[in-house]
Design a protein around this motif. Sequence first.
Motif, PDB file in Angstrom:
ATOM      1  N   GLY A 103      30.234  13.342 -23.754  1.00 17.33           N
ATOM      2  CA  GLY A 103      29.166  13.210 -22.769  1.00 17.33           C
ATOM      3  C   GLY A 103      28.940  11.778 -22.308  1.00 17.33           C
ATOM      4  N   ILE A 104      30.017  11.011 -22.242  1.00 16.51           N
ATOM      5  CA  ILE A 104      29.934   9.601 -21.822  1.00 16.51           C
ATOM      6  C   ILE A 104      30.317   9.514 -20.347  1.00 16.51           C
ATOM      7  CG2 ILE A 104      30.931   7.305 -22.132  1.00 16.51           C
ATOM      8  CD1 ILE A 104      31.550   8.261 -25.081  1.00 16.51           C
ATOM      9  N   THR A 105      29.514   8.801 -19.593  1.00 20.38           N
ATOM     10  CA  THR A 105      29.795   8.581 -18.177  1.00 20.38           C
ATOM     11  C   THR A 105      30.078   7.105 -17.954  1.00 20.38           C
ATOM     12  OG1 THR A 105      28.255  10.350 -17.613  1.00 20.38           O
ATOM     13  CG2 THR A 105      28.911   8.887 -15.826  1.00 20.38           C
ATOM     14  N   ILE A 106      31.145   6.820 -17.220  1.00 17.46           N
ATOM     15  CA  ILE A 106      31.538   5.449 -16.910  1.00 17.46           C
ATOM     16  C   ILE A 106      31.098   5.119 -15.491  1.00 17.46           C
ATOM     17  CG2 ILE A 106      33.518   3.894 -16.560  1.00 17.46           C
ATOM     18  CD1 ILE A 106      32.989   4.562 -19.510  1.00 17.46           C
ATOM     19  N   TYR A 107      30.595   3.899 -15.300  1.00 15.91           N
ATOM     20  CA  TYR A 107      30.207   3.403 -13.982  1.00 15.91           C
ATOM     21  C   TYR A 107      30.853   2.050 -13.741  1.00 15.91           C
ATOM     22  CZ  TYR A 107      26.417   6.817 -13.683  1.00 15.91           C
ATOM     23  OH  TYR A 107      25.689   7.967 -13.622  1.00 15.91           O
ATOM     24  N   PHE A 108      31.086   1.735 -12.483  1.00 10.65           N
ATOM     25  CA  PHE A 108      31.437   0.382 -12.064  1.00 10.65           C
ATOM     26  C   PHE A 108      30.260  -0.112 -11.243  1.00 10.65           C
ATOM     27  CE2 PHE A 108      33.122  -2.936  -9.379  1.00 10.65           C
ATOM     28  CZ  PHE A 108      33.902  -3.662 -10.265  1.00 10.65           C
ATOM     29  N   VAL A 109      29.601  -1.154 -11.740  1.00 14.42           N
ATOM     30  CA  VAL A 109      28.422  -1.712 -11.098  1.00 14.42           C
ATOM     31  C   VAL A 109      28.853  -2.973 -10.346  1.00 14.42           C
ATOM     32  CG1 VAL A 109      26.055  -2.487 -11.432  1.00 14.42           C
ATOM     33  CG2 VAL A 109      27.063  -0.847 -13.038  1.00 14.42           C
ATOM     34  N   ALA A 110      28.888  -2.876  -9.023  1.00 16.28           N
ATOM     35  CA  ALA A 110      29.389  -3.979  -8.189  1.00 16.28           C
ATOM     36  C   ALA A 110      28.298  -5.009  -7.932  1.00 16.28           C
ATOM     37  CB  ALA A 110      29.903  -3.431  -6.868  1.00 16.28           C
ATOM     38  N   PHE A 111      28.655  -6.297  -8.115  1.00 11.34           N
ATOM     39  CA  PHE A 111      27.715  -7.358  -7.783  1.00 11.34           C
ATOM     40  C   PHE A 111      28.262  -8.365  -6.785  1.00 11.34           C
ATOM     41  CE2 PHE A 111      29.240  -8.414 -12.145  1.00 11.34           C
ATOM     42  CZ  PHE A 111      30.001  -9.527 -11.863  1.00 11.34           C
ATOM     43  N   ASP A 112      29.527  -8.236  -6.383  1.00 11.52           N
ATOM     44  CA  ASP A 112      30.074  -9.143  -5.377  1.00 11.52           C
ATOM     45  C   ASP A 112      31.254  -8.481  -4.676  1.00 11.52           C
ATOM     46  OD1 ASP A 112      30.362 -11.430  -3.836  1.00 11.52           O
ATOM     47  OD2 ASP A 112      30.948 -12.734  -5.490  1.00 11.52           O
ATOM     48  N   LEU A 113      31.478  -8.910  -3.442  1.00 11.44           N
ATOM     49  CA  LEU A 113      32.598  -8.444  -2.638  1.00 11.44           C
ATOM     50  C   LEU A 113      33.481  -9.659  -2.380  1.00 11.44           C
ATOM     51  CD1 LEU A 113      33.937  -6.180  -0.930  1.00 11.44           C
ATOM     52  CD2 LEU A 113      32.466  -6.911   0.967  1.00 11.44           C
ATOM     53  N   LEU A 114      34.685  -9.647  -2.953  1.00  7.03           N
ATOM     54  CA  LEU A 114      35.578 -10.797  -2.844  1.00  7.03           C
ATOM     55  C   LEU A 114      36.500 -10.719  -1.639  1.00  7.03           C
ATOM     56  CD1 LEU A 114      36.608 -11.325  -6.573  1.00  7.03           C
ATOM     57  CD2 LEU A 114      34.595 -12.166  -5.348  1.00  7.03           C
ATOM     58  N   ALA A 115      36.853  -9.506  -1.227  1.00  7.88           N
ATOM     59  CA  ALA A 115      37.761  -9.344  -0.090  1.00  7.88           C
ATOM     60  C   ALA A 115      37.539  -7.980   0.541  1.00  7.88           C
ATOM     61  CB  ALA A 115      39.215  -9.489  -0.526  1.00  7.88           C
ATOM     62  N   ARG A 141      29.298   6.614  -4.008  1.00  7.73           N
ATOM     63  CA  ARG A 141      28.727   7.615  -4.906  1.00  7.73           C
ATOM     64  C   ARG A 141      29.150   7.293  -6.328  1.00  7.73           C
ATOM     65  NH1 ARG A 141      25.858   8.099  -1.408  1.00  7.73           N
ATOM     66  NH2 ARG A 141      25.843   9.633   0.235  1.00  7.73           N
ATOM     67  N   PRO A 142      28.386   7.811  -7.312  1.00  3.19           N
ATOM     68  CA  PRO A 142      28.795   7.617  -8.697  1.00  3.19           C
ATOM     69  C   PRO A 142      30.236   8.072  -8.877  1.00  3.19           C
ATOM     70  CG  PRO A 142      26.612   8.575  -8.603  1.00  3.19           C
ATOM     71  CD  PRO A 142      27.153   8.571  -7.195  1.00  3.19           C
ATOM     72  N   PRO A 143      30.974   7.310  -9.631  1.00  2.00           N
ATOM     73  CA  PRO A 143      30.586   6.314 -10.611  1.00  2.00           C
ATOM     74  C   PRO A 143      30.492   4.878 -10.083  1.00  2.00           C
ATOM     75  CG  PRO A 143      32.902   6.756 -10.847  1.00  2.00           C
ATOM     76  CD  PRO A 143      32.399   7.658  -9.738  1.00  2.00           C
ATOM     77  N   LEU A 144      30.424   4.692  -8.779  1.00  2.00           N
ATOM     78  CA  LEU A 144      30.256   3.346  -8.226  1.00  2.00           C
ATOM     79  C   LEU A 144      28.784   3.112  -7.944  1.00  2.00           C
ATOM     80  CD1 LEU A 144      33.217   3.342  -5.675  1.00  2.00           C
ATOM     81  CD2 LEU A 144      33.227   2.571  -8.051  1.00  2.00           C
ATOM     82  N   GLN A 145      28.295   1.947  -8.332  1.00  2.00           N
ATOM     83  CA  GLN A 145      26.896   1.606  -8.146  1.00  2.00           C
ATOM     84  C   GLN A 145      26.784   0.165  -7.662  1.00  2.00           C
ATOM     85  OE1 GLN A 145      24.113   3.532  -8.563  1.00  2.00           O
ATOM     86  NE2 GLN A 145      25.396   5.280  -9.054  1.00  2.00           N
ATOM     87  N   LEU A 146      25.757  -0.110  -6.891  1.00  2.00           N
ATOM     88  CA  LEU A 146      25.438  -1.461  -6.451  1.00  2.00           C
ATOM     89  C   LEU A 146      24.409  -2.036  -7.416  1.00  2.00           C
ATOM     90  CD1 LEU A 146      25.628  -3.663  -4.234  1.00  2.00           C
ATOM     91  CD2 LEU A 146      23.773  -2.468  -3.047  1.00  2.00           C
ATOM     92  N   ILE A 147      24.635  -3.253  -7.888  1.00  2.00           N
ATOM     93  CA  ILE A 147      23.693  -3.877  -8.818  1.00  2.00           C
ATOM     94  C   ILE A 147      22.361  -4.121  -8.110  1.00  2.00           C
ATOM     95  CG2 ILE A 147      24.296  -6.306  -8.357  1.00  2.00           C
ATOM     96  CD1 ILE A 147      23.970  -5.253 -11.876  1.00  2.00           C
ATOM     97  N   PRO A 148      21.247  -3.789  -8.749  1.00  2.00           N
ATOM     98  CA  PRO A 148      19.960  -4.119  -8.154  1.00  2.00           C
ATOM     99  C   PRO A 148      19.678  -5.612  -8.333  1.00  2.00           C
ATOM    100  CG  PRO A 148      19.622  -3.100 -10.281  1.00  2.00           C
ATOM    101  CD  PRO A 148      21.110  -3.074 -10.012  1.00  2.00           C
ATOM    102  N   TYR A 149      18.791  -6.136  -7.531  1.00  2.00           N
ATOM    103  CA  TYR A 149      18.390  -7.530  -7.701  1.00  2.00           C
ATOM    104  C   TYR A 149      16.949  -7.706  -7.260  1.00  2.00           C
ATOM    105  CZ  TYR A 149      18.604  -8.627  -2.699  1.00  2.00           C
ATOM    106  OH  TYR A 149      18.367  -8.675  -1.353  1.00  2.00           O
ATOM    107  N   THR A 150      16.398  -8.837  -7.605  1.00  2.00           N
ATOM    108  CA  THR A 150      15.065  -9.211  -7.164  1.00  2.00           C
ATOM    109  C   THR A 150      15.060 -10.712  -6.884  1.00  2.00           C
ATOM    110  OG1 THR A 150      12.699  -9.181  -7.694  1.00  2.00           O
ATOM    111  CG2 THR A 150      14.208  -9.599  -9.534  1.00  2.00           C
ATOM    112  N   THR A 151      14.142 -11.132  -6.048  1.00  2.00           N
ATOM    113  CA  THR A 151      13.924 -12.569  -5.839  1.00  2.00           C
ATOM    114  C   THR A 151      12.650 -13.013  -6.547  1.00  2.00           C
ATOM    115  OG1 THR A 151      12.780 -12.104  -3.752  1.00  2.00           O
ATOM    116  CG2 THR A 151      15.147 -12.615  -3.636  1.00  2.00           C
TER     117      THR A 151
END
Length: 172
Positions: A103-115, A141-151
Amino acid sequence: MAVLHAPVELVAARAQKNLPRADARRPVRYEPKYDGWRGLLFSGDGVLQSRRGTNLAARFPELITAGRALGDVVLDGEIVALRDGRLDFGALTSTPRGRVAAGITIYFVAFDLLAAGDHDLRPETCQDRRARLEAVMADARPPLQLIPYTTDRDQALPGCSLRSPPWASKAV
């Protein structure tokens, strides 16, 4: 045709004793650091590069499959594992078959776009790359996610809601 191909040297984060403060000349964006493995996702090439340059595509085929929907981009991010809605660093070592059984789910949490395609975005500002990343990830869509942020520095201090992945409580 992609402008970047693995391996690409990763820029390492630096530990700070105190959370930096923003000022008029230097805005600051605070992002959480989840407990995972750093990685680069080369969606066009089907490569998932580890911090040390190893291709992790066979270990995380679900990320490669999901990445193809983004077109030809290179994302910088973190590979994380969730079990029962909580981060589980040790679960990253499990096999694809073992993850399903446990029951393990893998995600890739993106925080930057290099190219993106034939455009190397690394010389652009963080703000410009973030805007492009948000556009690329808008339909992800999952398993891809955008990292949240705050200022807001107070919101970023230890114990804030950014520490727990916002998608962890959602069914995927």
